[in-house]
Design an enzyme around this catalytic site. Structure first.
Site, PDB file in Angstrom:
ATOM      1  N   GLU A  56     -45.956 -35.272 -52.931  1.00 16.08           N
ATOM      2  CA  GLU A  56     -45.601 -36.003 -54.163  1.00 16.08           C
ATOM      3  C   GLU A  56     -46.487 -37.248 -54.341  1.00 16.08           C
ATOM      4  O   GLU A  56     -46.896 -37.586 -55.457  1.00 16.08           O
ATOM      5  CB  GLU A  56     -44.130 -36.447 -54.113  1.00 16.08           C
ATOM      6  CG  GLU A  56     -43.111 -35.323 -53.948  1.00 16.08           C
ATOM      7  CD  GLU A  56     -42.768 -35.040 -52.491  1.00 16.08           C
ATOM      8  OE1 GLU A  56     -43.690 -35.037 -51.644  1.00 16.08           O
ATOM      9  OE2 GLU A  56     -41.590 -34.800 -52.194  1.00 16.08           O
ATOM     10  N   CYS A  88     -40.477 -40.445 -50.788  1.00 17.54           N
ATOM     11  CA  CYS A  88     -41.027 -39.913 -52.043  1.00 17.54           C
ATOM     12  C   CYS A  88     -40.048 -40.068 -53.194  1.00 17.54           C
ATOM     13  O   CYS A  88     -40.466 -40.296 -54.338  1.00 17.54           O
ATOM     14  CB  CYS A  88     -41.382 -38.444 -51.853  1.00 17.54           C
ATOM     15  SG  CYS A  88     -42.715 -38.233 -50.679  1.00 17.54           S
ATOM     16  N   SER A 172     -58.529  -2.613 -23.474  1.00 18.96           N
ATOM     17  CA  SER A 172     -57.899  -2.736 -24.810  1.00 18.96           C
ATOM     18  C   SER A 172     -58.916  -3.104 -25.882  1.00 18.96           C
ATOM     19  O   SER A 172     -58.553  -3.561 -26.954  1.00 18.96           O
ATOM     20  CB  SER A 172     -56.818  -3.825 -24.744  1.00 18.96           C
ATOM     21  OG  SER A 172     -57.444  -5.074 -24.451  1.00 18.96           O
ATOM     22  N   THR A 200     -52.225 -11.029 -18.845  1.00 15.08           N
ATOM     23  CA  THR A 200     -53.221 -10.905 -19.917  1.00 15.08           C
ATOM     24  C   THR A 200     -54.469 -11.722 -19.581  1.00 15.08           C
ATOM     25  O   THR A 200     -55.594 -11.293 -19.819  1.00 15.08           O
ATOM     26  CB  THR A 200     -52.608 -11.367 -21.251  1.00 15.08           C
ATOM     27  OG1 THR A 200     -51.611 -10.427 -21.628  1.00 15.08           O
ATOM     28  CG2 THR A 200     -53.651 -11.456 -22.353  1.00 15.08           C
ATOM     29  N   LEU A 208     -58.518 -17.411 -26.494  1.00 18.17           N
ATOM     30  CA  LEU A 208     -57.292 -17.850 -27.205  1.00 18.17           C
ATOM     31  C   LEU A 208     -57.554 -19.045 -28.109  1.00 18.17           C
ATOM     32  O   LEU A 208     -56.777 -20.001 -28.156  1.00 18.17           O
ATOM     33  CB  LEU A 208     -56.167 -18.140 -26.201  1.00 18.17           C
ATOM     34  CG  LEU A 208     -55.731 -16.932 -25.358  1.00 18.17           C
ATOM     35  CD1 LEU A 208     -54.576 -17.302 -24.447  1.00 18.17           C
ATOM     36  CD2 LEU A 208     -55.408 -15.708 -26.208  1.00 18.17           C
ATOM     37  N   ARG A 211     -60.836 -18.606 -34.347  1.00 20.58           N
ATOM     38  CA  ARG A 211     -62.268 -18.607 -34.692  1.00 20.58           C
ATOM     39  C   ARG A 211     -62.445 -17.995 -36.079  1.00 20.58           C
ATOM     40  O   ARG A 211     -62.324 -16.791 -36.267  1.00 20.58           O
ATOM     41  CB  ARG A 211     -63.047 -17.824 -33.645  1.00 20.58           C
ATOM     42  CG  ARG A 211     -62.858 -18.396 -32.232  1.00 20.58           C
ATOM     43  CD  ARG A 211     -63.720 -17.729 -31.191  1.00 20.58           C
ATOM     44  NE  ARG A 211     -63.437 -16.339 -30.985  1.00 20.58           N
ATOM     45  CZ  ARG A 211     -62.471 -15.870 -30.189  1.00 20.58           C
ATOM     46  NH1 ARG A 211     -61.644 -16.730 -29.563  1.00 20.58           N
ATOM     47  NH2 ARG A 211     -62.282 -14.592 -30.009  1.00 20.58           N
ATOM     48  N   GLY A 303     -41.677  -8.229 -23.586  1.00 25.47           N
ATOM     49  CA  GLY A 303     -40.370  -7.650 -23.244  1.00 25.47           C
ATOM     50  C   GLY A 303     -39.387  -8.718 -22.804  1.00 25.47           C
ATOM     51  O   GLY A 303     -38.229  -8.751 -23.258  1.00 25.47           O
TER      52      GLY A 303
HETATM   53  N1  AIF Z   1     -57.014  -5.649 -27.807  1.00 28.23           N
HETATM   54  C1  AIF Z   1     -56.557  -6.236 -28.952  1.00 28.23           C
HETATM   55  C2  AIF Z   1     -55.881  -7.457 -28.888  1.00 28.23           C
HETATM   56  N2  AIF Z   1     -55.710  -8.030 -27.652  1.00 28.23           N
HETATM   57  C3  AIF Z   1     -55.029  -9.153 -27.499  1.00 28.23           C
HETATM   58  C4  AIF Z   1     -55.145  -9.848 -26.176  1.00 28.23           C
HETATM   59  O1  AIF Z   1     -54.872  -8.898 -25.175  1.00 28.23           O
HETATM   60  C5  AIF Z   1     -56.591 -10.370 -25.966  1.00 28.23           C
HETATM   61  O2  AIF Z   1     -56.724 -10.807 -24.653  1.00 28.23           O
HETATM   62  C6  AIF Z   1     -56.848 -11.590 -26.834  1.00 28.23           C
HETATM   63  O3  AIF Z   1     -56.550 -11.350 -28.164  1.00 28.23           O
HETATM   64  C7  AIF Z   1     -58.326 -11.960 -26.726  1.00 28.23           C
HETATM   65  O4  AIF Z   1     -58.407 -13.230 -27.305  1.00 28.23           O
HETATM   66  P1  AIF Z   1     -59.849 -13.897 -27.566  1.00 28.23           P
HETATM   67  O5  AIF Z   1     -60.570 -13.897 -26.237  1.00 28.23           O
HETATM   68  O6  AIF Z   1     -59.542 -15.279 -28.081  1.00 28.23           O
HETATM   69  O7  AIF Z   1     -60.540 -13.043 -28.584  1.00 28.23           O
HETATM   70  N3  AIF Z   1     -55.410  -8.043 -30.008  1.00 28.23           N
HETATM   71  C8  AIF Z   1     -55.623  -7.465 -31.231  1.00 28.23           C
HETATM   72  O8  AIF Z   1     -55.197  -7.990 -32.257  1.00 28.23           O
HETATM   73  N4  AIF Z   1     -56.288  -6.273 -31.326  1.00 28.23           N
HETATM   74  C9  AIF Z   1     -56.764  -5.641 -30.234  1.00 28.23           C
HETATM   75  O9  AIF Z   1     -57.354  -4.573 -30.356  1.00 28.23           O
HETATM   76 ZN    ZN Z   2     -41.878 -37.307 -48.865  1.00 25.05          ZN
END
Ligand code: AIF
Ligand code: ZN
Length: 367
Positions: A56, A88, A172, A200, A208, A211, A303
């Protein structure tokens, strides 16, 4: 299509102004404001960063004297309390605004309705509820956080048609397509934290970070690692583009904690172990003023978060691939339910096709 010259049209513009700043206001809600006088837009505003001018105020500054006798369209009830900037509601009154359309009330029980009342007490006509659903949806993260004190958790995962997040060998790269992966970086920008499990980090060594070619606000990286297993060489430890926090349990080794702390990583112990107490972990994140978290897996943490009923929203990218493998991990590695009628269900499902991927969005039900 022509611009909709109507109360609704102006409120839609205010919503778009708010949406543009999603991910850059930290704990604060995103808010947009449009001032209109005799059919002419005289002021536009969006809250851009916590601690800076509210929507505002930006609109009033742009309107100047034209604010006198104007109509304001605001996506969230104008504040009436002294936060980091003057209220505001008082500024709208001082500027001589004639009437105000408010999409939704402030969800903070301490202030709900007070801004509206302050305006009405000074004879300003206030209409509440124009595009209320859209406005509340836009601030779903803020609303949950302000009502519960717990971060809003969005699960993002990519899976093959047969529900796998990696092959039996742990590979993956990649499941979802380039465009879908780009969306993930937008999601990262829109959350204050991005959280993964130690498995992971050990499997993918992810960066992570958000970008995007046009730039992005970096979320805090959060690693759930009950035994402080991740190596100091991990990208999330070595890379300084964004802060990294590790959530561990009381059982974790003190020397490992010191080594990590020496790398500038903050380590917090949540629960007595052996697993990280996820409720306590989420409360700790809220304490660290992280009000929204993008959970990126893997299957074990997903999970555990689902069974702890801590996931608010799911964004699942499904790719037309079939990888098979009895030991290949699925999105949710958990005990699971015996009967189909005990399955977790999702509501408000919507989906979008992104190239040959389908993105399914929904809200899990608990209890
Ligand atoms: N394997 C995949 C993903 N995988 C997700 C996570 O397992 C990865 O480690 C993570 O996104 C990597 O992050 P970065 O290094 O910052 O790029 N996530 C997706 O959306 N599609 C995929 O096919
Ligand atoms: Zn405000």
């Amino acid at each position: 299509m022509d611009y909709q010259l109507s109360h609704e049209g102006y409120m839609r513009t205010a919503l778009e102004l708010a949406r543009a700043a999603m991910g850059q206001t930290g704990l604060n809600p995103i808010v947009g404001c449009v001032l209109v006088k005799e059919g002419r837009i005289v002021g536009l505003g969006s809250h851009l960063k916590r601690g800076t001018a509210h929507a505002e105020v930006h609109a009033l500054r742009m309107a100047g004297a034209e604010a006198e006798g104007s109509t304001a369209y605001v996506t969230l009830e104008p504040c009436s309390h002294y936060g980091k900037t003057p209220p505001c509601a008082d500024q709208l009154i001082e500027a001589g605004v004639k009437q105000v359309y408010v999409a939704c009330e402030d969800p903070n029980p301490l202030v709900a309705g007070q801004g509206i009342q302050k305006l009405r007490d000074r004879g300003i006509e206030v209409h509440v509820g124009l595009l209320q659903n859209e406005a509340e949806q836009l601030n779903e993260k803020f609303f949950k956080f302000i009502r519960t004190g717990m971060p809003f958790v969005t699960l993002k995962t990519a899976m093959t048609l047969d529900g796998k997040v990696a092959s039996k060998q742990g590979d993956s790269k990649w499941i979802s397509n380039e465009e879908a992966r780009q969306r993930v970086h937008v999601l990262r920008h829109q959350h204050q934290g991005i959280m993964v499990g130690a498995a992971t980090v050990l499997a993918d060594d992810p960066l992570l970070t958000a970008r995007l070619e046009s730039g992005a606000v970096q979320p805090t990286r959060i690693i759930v690692d009950s035994r402080l297993r991740i190596p100091l060489t991990a990208k999330v430890i070595q890379d300084r583009t964004a802060p990294t926090v590790i959530l561990t349990s009381a059982a974790a080794d003190a020397a490992a904690e010191e080594r990590l702390a020496a790398c500038g990583v903050k380590v917090y112990r949540c629960g007595t172990g052996p697993k990280v107490d996820l409720q306590e972990a989420m409360r700790k994140l809220a304490e660290l003023e992280i009000s929204s978290v993008l959970l990126e897996g893997g299957g074990t943490l997903n999970g555990a978060m689902l069974e702890a009923e801590l996931i608010d929203k799911m964004v699942i990218f499904m790719a037309p691939k079939i990888i098979g493998g009895v030991s290949a991990p699925s999105i949710f590695q958990m005990e699971g339910k015996a009967l189909m009628n005990e399955a977790y269900t999702l509501s408000s499902i919507h989906y979008e096709q992104i190239g040959d991927n389908i993105c399914i969005i929904g809200y899990p039900h608990y209890g």
